[in-house]
Scaffold this active site. Sequence first.
Site, PDB file in Angstrom:
ATOM      1  N   HIS A 153       3.071 -30.969 -22.838  1.00 28.32           N
ATOM      2  CA  HIS A 153       1.847 -31.761 -22.921  1.00 28.32           C
ATOM      3  C   HIS A 153       1.842 -32.843 -21.842  1.00 28.32           C
ATOM      4  CE1 HIS A 153       1.486 -29.894 -26.891  1.00 28.32           C
ATOM      5  NE2 HIS A 153       0.226 -30.276 -26.879  1.00 28.32           N
TER       6      HIS A 153
ATOM      7  N   LYS B 140       0.916 -38.359 -24.308  1.00 28.54           N
ATOM      8  CA  LYS B 140       1.010 -37.949 -25.716  1.00 28.54           C
ATOM      9  C   LYS B 140       2.092 -38.770 -26.404  1.00 28.54           C
ATOM     10  CE  LYS B 140       1.417 -33.835 -28.659  1.00 28.54           C
ATOM     11  NZ  LYS B 140       0.220 -34.203 -29.443  1.00 28.54           N
TER      12      LYS B 140
END
Length: 265
Positions: free
Chosen positions: A154, A158
Amino acid sequence: MPINIIIAGPRGKMGSEAVQMVSNEESFTLVACIDRKNGGKALKDLEPFPGLDVPIFEDPEQCFQTVDADVFIDLTVPDVGFEHTKLALLYDIHPVVGTSGFSSEQVAALEDLSVTHGTGCIIAPNFAVGAVLMMQFAKTAAKYLPDVEIIEKHHDQKLDAPSGTAVKTANMIQETRENKQQGHPDEKEILDGARGAQIEGVHIHSVRLPGLVAHQEVLFGGPGQTLTIKHDSYNRASFMEGVKLSVHKVMGLNKLVYGLENILE
């Protein structure tokens, strides 16, 4: 009759995408937003949203008290999202939540509240339909190839690791795979964490880098073969069809549903 919707976090990358989706959907009406910085303003006062005369509230409870809404969309961060979702249920507004990182205790508390109020709620670690299919395929594969590891990648903003999608995938795999310890029985990590986290023997590895959005590989190994099931989200529009579907489905629920796969026909 249009579905009246409140969105939390309109300035975030996911929130702004949701604002555009709701604004472009004829069966939806955006009636308010919750934002921690711009209470008293309208969306049209913020640079990305010219022409959207929608009120912004800093206080979520004031918003839920003041605005006539059917559905609340939260795509923010875990601690804030949990409190927002509790409040929405208390005011009988149906939450659709894509915020990942909720603990099992938090989900259980929201489930109890949803049932008590008879108000439907959908929490989905991933709203991309392709990601949900990836998880379902992995669940099937684990029955035949029980040696499995997960790599999730990701963007570097995040907050939670591993991702909710990775945890959900591992939990689904456990439904068809017996718990087993993988690798050599005398395996030793030279650096702590080198083998990643574990959920009942399934290793999960998290990557965080700029340039990524949301990506996951589930790797299976067997004698003389490997199988990789992979999903990539290249932009946040990939999540919006799942959000849209959830808004329609949540109106017919009277309890909490966890996971988009549980509302796909």
